[in-house]
Design an enzyme around this catalytic site. Structure first.
Site, PDB file in Angstrom:
ATOM      1  N   GLU A 245     -78.731 118.095 -12.916  1.00  0.00           N
ATOM      2  CA  GLU A 245     -78.489 117.281 -13.741  1.00  0.00           C
ATOM      3  C   GLU A 245     -79.522 115.973 -13.309  1.00  0.00           C
ATOM      4  OE1 GLU A 245     -75.054 116.355 -15.770  1.00  0.00           O
ATOM      5  OE2 GLU A 245     -76.375 115.182 -17.412  1.00  0.00           O
TER       6      GLU A 245
ATOM      7  N   GLY B 265     -83.182 115.305 -17.816  1.00  0.00           N
ATOM      8  CA  GLY B 265     -82.768 116.317 -18.312  1.00  0.00           C
ATOM      9  C   GLY B 265     -81.711 117.199 -17.499  1.00  0.00           C
ATOM     10  N   VAL B 266     -81.037 118.393 -18.302  1.00  0.00           N
ATOM     11  CA  VAL B 266     -79.974 119.336 -17.709  1.00  0.00           C
ATOM     12  C   VAL B 266     -80.394 120.471 -17.371  1.00  0.00           C
ATOM     13  CG1 VAL B 266     -77.643 119.633 -17.610  1.00  0.00           C
ATOM     14  CG2 VAL B 266     -78.410 117.675 -19.027  1.00  0.00           C
ATOM     15  N   VAL B 267     -80.207 121.362 -16.336  1.00  0.00           N
ATOM     16  CA  VAL B 267     -80.776 122.646 -16.144  1.00  0.00           C
ATOM     17  C   VAL B 267     -79.699 123.409 -15.896  1.00  0.00           C
ATOM     18  CG1 VAL B 267     -81.934 123.936 -14.631  1.00  0.00           C
ATOM     19  CG2 VAL B 267     -82.580 121.686 -14.701  1.00  0.00           C
TER      20      VAL B 267
ATOM     21  N   LYS C 256     -83.936 124.218 -19.055  1.00  0.00           N
ATOM     22  CA  LYS C 256     -84.155 122.764 -18.852  1.00  0.00           C
ATOM     23  C   LYS C 256     -84.137 122.288 -20.225  1.00  0.00           C
ATOM     24  CE  LYS C 256     -86.006 120.143 -15.379  1.00  0.00           C
ATOM     25  NZ  LYS C 256     -87.029 119.366 -14.791  1.00  0.00           N
TER      26      LYS C 256
ATOM     27  N   ASP D  16     -93.743 114.894  -6.912  1.00  0.00           N
ATOM     28  CA  ASP D  16     -92.450 114.973  -6.699  1.00  0.00           C
ATOM     29  C   ASP D  16     -91.818 115.955  -5.729  1.00  0.00           C
ATOM     30  OD1 ASP D  16     -89.685 114.003  -6.730  1.00  0.00           O
ATOM     31  OD2 ASP D  16     -89.297 114.565  -8.604  1.00  0.00           O
TER      32      ASP D  16
HETATM   33  P1  ADP Z   1     -84.441 118.001 -12.222  1.00  0.00           P
HETATM   34  O1  ADP Z   1     -85.296 117.306 -13.282  1.00  0.00           O
HETATM   35  O2  ADP Z   1     -83.074 117.885 -12.596  1.00  0.00           O
HETATM   36  O3  ADP Z   1     -84.660 117.886 -10.747  1.00  0.00           O
HETATM   37  P2  ADP Z   1     -85.358 120.797 -11.795  1.00  0.00           P
HETATM   38  O4  ADP Z   1     -86.605 121.409 -12.415  1.00  0.00           O
HETATM   39  O5  ADP Z   1     -85.884 120.226 -10.282  1.00  0.00           O
HETATM   40  O6  ADP Z   1     -84.790 119.601 -12.724  1.00  0.00           O
HETATM   41  O7  ADP Z   1     -84.271 121.827 -11.609  1.00  0.00           O
HETATM   42  C1  ADP Z   1     -82.977 121.569 -11.125  1.00  0.00           C
HETATM   43  C2  ADP Z   1     -82.096 122.607 -10.317  1.00  0.00           C
HETATM   44  O8  ADP Z   1     -82.339 123.677 -10.829  1.00  0.00           O
HETATM   45  C3  ADP Z   1     -83.228 122.777  -9.006  1.00  0.00           C
HETATM   46  O9  ADP Z   1     -83.163 122.048  -7.992  1.00  0.00           O
HETATM   47  C4  ADP Z   1     -82.716 124.158  -8.806  1.00  0.00           C
HETATM   48  O10 ADP Z   1     -81.762 124.373  -7.989  1.00  0.00           O
HETATM   49  C5  ADP Z   1     -82.433 124.846 -10.045  1.00  0.00           C
HETATM   50  N1  ADP Z   1     -83.787 125.727 -10.852  1.00  0.00           N
HETATM   51  C6  ADP Z   1     -84.786 124.990 -11.437  1.00  0.00           C
HETATM   52  N2  ADP Z   1     -85.435 125.979 -11.712  1.00  0.00           N
HETATM   53  C7  ADP Z   1     -85.114 127.102 -11.419  1.00  0.00           C
HETATM   54  C8  ADP Z   1     -85.781 128.586 -11.162  1.00  0.00           C
HETATM   55  N3  ADP Z   1     -86.877 128.896 -11.850  1.00  0.00           N
HETATM   56  N4  ADP Z   1     -84.979 129.456 -10.524  1.00  0.00           N
HETATM   57  C9  ADP Z   1     -83.812 129.157  -9.755  1.00  0.00           C
HETATM   58  N5  ADP Z   1     -83.452 127.923  -9.926  1.00  0.00           N
HETATM   59  C10 ADP Z   1     -84.048 126.888 -10.446  1.00  0.00           C
HETATM   60 MG    MG Z   2     -86.004 118.618  -9.143  1.00  0.00          MG
END
Ligand code: ADP
Ligand code: MG
Length: 352
Positions: free
Chosen positions: A30, A34-36, A55, A167
């Site tokens: 998070e 955004g939230v993932v 996301k 980043d």
């Molecule tokens: P934020 O904007 O929150 O940094 P990210 O795109 O970096 O968003 O994703 C957050 C976290 O989700 C990552 O650090 C990773 O642990 C996990 N993540 C994101 N994309 C993937 C993916 N394609 N497969 C597995 N884990 C992912």
């Molecule tokens: Mg990130």
């Protein structure tokens, strides 16, 4: 013209999704934008944890979708596999952008570097087996070399496409279990100079721990680009003048530094390093002169590793972490650096 037809056909035949198609699983992250989540398709919950990642992003999600679409066409192996992105406006709140990727794996480089096992945990992931070899600097250096080669390879793909990530940090590098390589994620702060997408720097998005000293990708004198994606012959020229890609190279250099020096892997020690380097006017040779005479084993080990093979690793680090962007190596030039001449991890496994 063909490109447009292809893009259209691809778009038309690719599956498209909407909100209700997904079952939400575990929250993976998070940030402020955004939230993932880990998710699966509602009509085929294939694995119990889900083989996709979602996301839910704020307004910046639009740029992130655009970047991911472009990466998929131009340099797919550089980044996590993007599936689909759309505007989700059915909720009462302000509109959200939903982005879907394939789930690449559980571990980011940040998770792996923080482990006491690093870099041997990465060796096991890449080779798929535990090596029965004596541990030591030489072996660690080969593993780190392999990781750096994969990061630079992915960066070269992005930069050749005209995208600067902005980043790059261990948290945004994921280990893809299927390809057994590191891939880049999180194009939320990325910029595409060739077509003027997100051209005006959003410096507030930058992570100060890994950001290069210039902060702004383009000098403030650079005229602002059109906000609509209009291809322009001007941008490649600006690219050469300002070397904006070298922003990512600086960040990648700091990742190299953290992998080499066990004593610089925590956030606090990295922040302290940044302060010391700034005090040395970003001269890493001067930094070494000030810290090496009185440093503990955690730093000494890093210098020893980089000094192997006539100091070729230290030479590479020096040419990535430089104050002036245009004096840093490009990703392509870094890949051609003699540090990578020696065979990496795979050769090591054949040595037994
Ligand atoms: P934020 O904007 O929150 O940094 P990210 O795109 O970096 O968003 O994703 C957050 C976290 O989700 C990552 O650090 C990773 O642990 C996990 N993540 C994101 N994309 C993937 C993916 N394609 N497969 C597995 N884990 C992912
Ligand atoms: Mg990130």
């Amino acid at each position: 013209f063909d490109m447009f037809v292809l893009a259209f056909v691809e778009r038309f035949f690719r599956p498209s999704y909407k909100k209700d198609d997904f079952l939400l699983g575990k929250k993976l992250g998070e940030g402020s934008f955004g939230v993932v989540y880990r998710v699966s398709l509602a009509n085929k919950p294939s694995s119990k944890e889900g083989d996709l990642v979602l996301k839910k992003a704020t307004e910046y999600g639009a740029v992130e979708i655009w970047m991911n679409e472009r990466v998929r066409r131009a340099c797919a192996s550089s980044c996590a596999d993007f599936v689909y992105g759309f505007l989700e406006s059915s909720s009462k709140k302000s509109a959200e952008y939903w982005l879907i990727w394939r789930f690449e794996g559980d571990a980011t480089l940040a998770d792996l570097v923080q482990s006491r096992e690093f870099p041997y945990n990465v060796e096991t992931l890449i080779l798929g087996e535990v090596q029965d070899l004596p541990k030591g600097l030489e072996r660690e250096n080969r593993i780190i070399q392999t990781i750096m080669r994969q990061i630079l390879f992915a960066l070269d793909g992005l930069h050749s496409t005209g995208i600067v990530h902005r980043d790059i940090k261990p948290q945004n590098i994921i280990f893809s279990e299927e390809s057994r390589t590191f891939k880049i994620i999180d194009l939320g702060a990325a910029t595409d100079l060739r077509v003027g997408i997100n051209y005006i720097p959003k410096e507030f998005l930058l992570d100060p721990r890994y950001a290069a000293p210039e902060q702004y990708i383009m000098s403030t004198q650079t005229p602002s680009a059109p906000s609509v994606p209009v291809a322009t012959a001007l941008s490649p020229v600006l690219w050469q003048l300002n070397s904006p890609d070298r922003f990512d190279i600086y960040s990648a250099g700091l990742i190299f530094l953290q992998m080499a020096f066990p004593g610089l892997r925590t956030d606090n020690s990295l922040i302290q390093f940044n302060r010391q380097l700034k005090r040395c006017d970003y001269d890493i040779v001067a930094w070494r002169k000030t810290v090496e005479p009185r440093c503990g084993p955690e730093l000494r080990r890093g210098f020893e590793l980089l000094d192997l093979d006539g100091g070729i690793g230290w030479e590479l680090l020096k040419s990535m972490v430089r104050y002036k962007a245009r004096q840093r190596l490009s990703a392509k030039a870094a890949l051609a650096h003699p540090y990578f001449d020696r065979e990496g991890l795979l050769a090591l496994s054949f040595m037994q």
